[in-house]
Design a protein around this motif. Structure first.
Motif, PDB file in Angstrom:
ATOM      1  N   LYS A   1       0.838  -1.201   0.000  1.00  0.00           N
ATOM      2  CA  LYS A   1       0.000   0.000   0.000  1.00  0.00           C
ATOM      3  C   LYS A   1       0.873   1.252   0.000  1.00  0.00           C
ATOM      4  CE  LYS A   1      -4.505   0.981   0.463  1.00  0.00           C
ATOM      5  NZ  LYS A   1      -5.551   0.427  -0.419  1.00  0.00           N
ATOM      6  N   LYS A   2       1.911   1.238   0.818  1.00  0.00           N
ATOM      7  CA  LYS A   2       2.823   2.375   0.912  1.00  0.00           C
ATOM      8  C   LYS A   2       3.531   2.624  -0.417  1.00  0.00           C
ATOM      9  CE  LYS A   2       6.652   4.152   3.714  1.00  0.00           C
ATOM     10  NZ  LYS A   2       7.597   3.841   4.829  1.00  0.00           N
ATOM     11  N   ALA A   3       3.767   1.538  -1.172  1.00  0.00           N
ATOM     12  CA  ALA A   3       4.454   1.652  -2.470  1.00  0.00           C
ATOM     13  C   ALA A   3       3.499   2.067  -3.597  1.00  0.00           C
ATOM     14  CB  ALA A   3       5.120   0.331  -2.824  1.00  0.00           C
ATOM     15  N   GLY A   4       2.223   2.271  -3.274  1.00  0.00           N
ATOM     16  CA  GLY A   4       1.259   2.731  -4.274  1.00  0.00           C
ATOM     17  C   GLY A   4       0.569   1.629  -5.045  1.00  0.00           C
ATOM     18  N   VAL A   5       0.702   0.395  -4.587  1.00  0.00           N
ATOM     19  CA  VAL A   5       0.051  -0.734  -5.255  1.00  0.00           C
ATOM     20  C   VAL A   5      -1.390  -0.843  -4.743  1.00  0.00           C
ATOM     21  CG1 VAL A   5       0.077  -3.238  -5.605  1.00  0.00           C
ATOM     22  CG2 VAL A   5       2.240  -1.959  -5.525  1.00  0.00           C
ATOM     23  N   ARG A   6      -2.331  -1.053  -5.663  1.00  0.00           N
ATOM     24  CA  ARG A   6      -3.735  -1.246  -5.277  1.00  0.00           C
ATOM     25  C   ARG A   6      -3.919  -2.706  -4.843  1.00  0.00           C
ATOM     26  NH1 ARG A   6      -3.989   2.012  -9.866  1.00  0.00           N
ATOM     27  NH2 ARG A   6      -4.585   0.314 -11.263  1.00  0.00           N
ATOM     28  N   VAL A   7      -4.012  -2.921  -3.548  1.00  0.00           N
ATOM     29  CA  VAL A   7      -3.973  -4.267  -2.990  1.00  0.00           C
ATOM     30  C   VAL A   7      -5.120  -4.476  -2.011  1.00  0.00           C
ATOM     31  CG1 VAL A   7      -2.320  -3.471  -1.234  1.00  0.00           C
ATOM     32  CG2 VAL A   7      -2.525  -5.923  -1.719  1.00  0.00           C
TER      33      VAL A   7
END
Length: 482
Positions: free
Chosen positions: A320-326
């Motif tokens: 989430k912190k890396a910008g991945v939609r998870v």
């Protein structure tokens, strides 16, 4: 038969009935519902989020090229359509009209917006007075209505969502530069964001936008061999400027008519990406547009459940912190196998599995929706490995779609050869065309195919017309379409 396998079998195979497959997939994946209004659909959250991701990316591209957003009325006076004869003739069959309001008959009928050239032309005539006001670069995100006789969710609906760019320029050169710039924006977006290979070219006169001087398009091939016009860009010349009196004082203090453009894409892109990438297991969504890029599924017996879920939550936070939609699916009332099938059907690009043994080894399992391959990676490298796999999946999807198109895209010398190709296979044909409307219409009557565009970079140049055998003026892509 297990429930897991039966779940997948609820989708009709593409080879059995492609249209049925498409409807099965968009309904099972919960992208839309039919509405009580004929030809209109309800975008459910997952379907609308795909559109939001399309919007977000394109909007940033528009702003990078100097465009700003505005909004214009949904209702357009009938008199506006009468000002540009070719335009009104092109849209008249599709126009719904408002004739009464507030219990009274209107003095002038109001069309519900099919496109906004007329309304925007009227406003530009008030806003533009000098060359200093140019170029005027406006985009609108809106809904439009066209009363279609035959509808298909996302691809052809009575009401749909789109963006329409409208620009005004000092001269033809600047307007044509804008027209081609936005066509290139669409090409890059289709290929780099949606993983859809497209054919870029110019529409024939009979297929150009009503009221345009020239229309250019990007054309995509679906898995049934049909075309979807994935985006268009129009050079309108001074046609609308003359009709709506869009004049300005030039640098020599002389009155001139502005040169205008318009360009747009719509929610039919959602239908296109489903038909280009989907398979018999359901959706296959390009990572950059997928509402959920990664689904994390903890597995293992109840006694280790709490510990596994705790580690899943930590890895979730890293993504989430890396910008991945998870998202995480830690429901206890569904089996891991059911969840695997569910998210595969929904087209989520990556599935992450984590169990007790993975915990012991400091590992995690990544599964690609495209290839089905499982890859065990170190938890310390988890975020980077996911990002790398997302990029790989995009490229694999593009390559796969391009390979399919290349295998279903042939060059022909005669209409008989084209007809034989359509009977035995499916796809596009590259052929010579003499420029005659009669020959173009003959192809349509004989094959059900239309000219898609005159490609800028054809694989070969044809010398004779596929119908009459006379010298070809253009090499054209023909294909059946949605």
């Amino acid at each position: 038969m297990s429930n897991d396998k039966q779940f997948v079998k609820e989708i009709t195979p593409q080879g059995e009935d492609f249209s049925r497959w498409y409807i099965d997939v968009i309904k099972k994946a919960d992208l839309m519902s039919y509405s009580p209004v004929r030809g209109c659909i309800v975008f459910k959250p997952d379907g609308y989020e795909i559109w939001e991701n399309i919007q977000r990316e394109l909007d940033s591209k528009f702003k990078e090229t100097g465009h700003r957003n505005a909004y214009f009325p949904l209702f357009i006076p009938e008199s506006f359509f009468q000002k540009e004869k070719e335009h009104v003739e092109g849209f008249n069959p599709e126009l719904p009209w408002v004739t009464e309001a507030g219990g009274e008959k209107l003095e002038e009928r109001l069309a519900i917006r099919p496109t906004s050239e007329t309304m925007i032309g009227h406003m530009y005539s008030e806003w533009i007075n000098s060359y200093r006001d140019l170029p005027l670069l406006i985009n609108q995100w809106a809904n439009v209505v066209r009363w279609e006789k035959r509808t298909l969710p996302f691809l052809r609906t009575t009401e749909f969502l789109w963006q329409e760019g409208h620009t005004a320029h000092e001269d033809e050169q600047d307007a044509r530069r804008e027209t081609m710039q936005m066509l290139e924006v669409y090409r890059q977006f289709a290929e780099d964001f949606l993983a859809i290979p497209v054919i870029v070219g110019q529409k024939t006169p009979s297929e150009k936008f009503a009221g345009a001087i020239d229309t250019f398009s990007i054309e995509a091939m679906m898995k049934d061999g049909k075309a979807v016009q994935a985006g268009t860009s129009h050079y309108l010349g001074t046609n609308f400027a003359v009709a709506f009196d869009i004049k300005f004082l030039d640098r020599e203090n002389q009155h001139q008519f502005a040169h205008t453009t318009s360009w747009g894409v719509s929610t039919r892109l959602i239908g296109a990406l489903i038909m280009v990438h989907g398979d018999d297991r359901g959706l296959v969504l390009p990572p950059k547009v997928a509402p959920t890029q990664v689904i994390m599924i903890p597995i293992g017996p109840p006694k280790t459940r709490e510990q596994v879920i705790g580690r899943v939550d930590e890895l979730f936070a890293e993504l989430k912190k890396a910008g991945v939609r998870v998202k995480v699916d830690d429901r206890a009332d569904q089996s891991p196998g059911w969840k695997f099938n569910e998210y595969e059907m929904r087209g989520v690009p990556i599935r992450v599995e984590l169990g007790p043994r993975d915990m012991e080894n400091g590992q995690v399992v990544l599964v690609s929706r495209v290839s089905g391959e499982k890859k065990t990676v170190q938890q310390a490298d988890f975020v980077q490995e996911v990002q790398n796999l997302l990029a790989e999946i995009h490229q694999q999807m593009y390559d796969k779609a391009k390979q399919f198109r290349d295998e279903h895209y042939i060059a022909v010398d005669s209409i008989e050869e084209f007809k034989s190709f359509l009977e035995t296979k499916r796809g596009f044909a590259l052929a010579g065309w003499c420029g005659s409307t009669a020959c173009e219409e003959h192809v349509k009557q004989e094959t059900g195919a239309t000219s898609r565009n005159i490609p800028f970079t054809p694989s070969e140049t044809k010398s004779t017309c596929l119908v009459c055998g006379e010298a070809a003026k253009h090499t054209v892509v023909f294909g059946r379409s949605y």
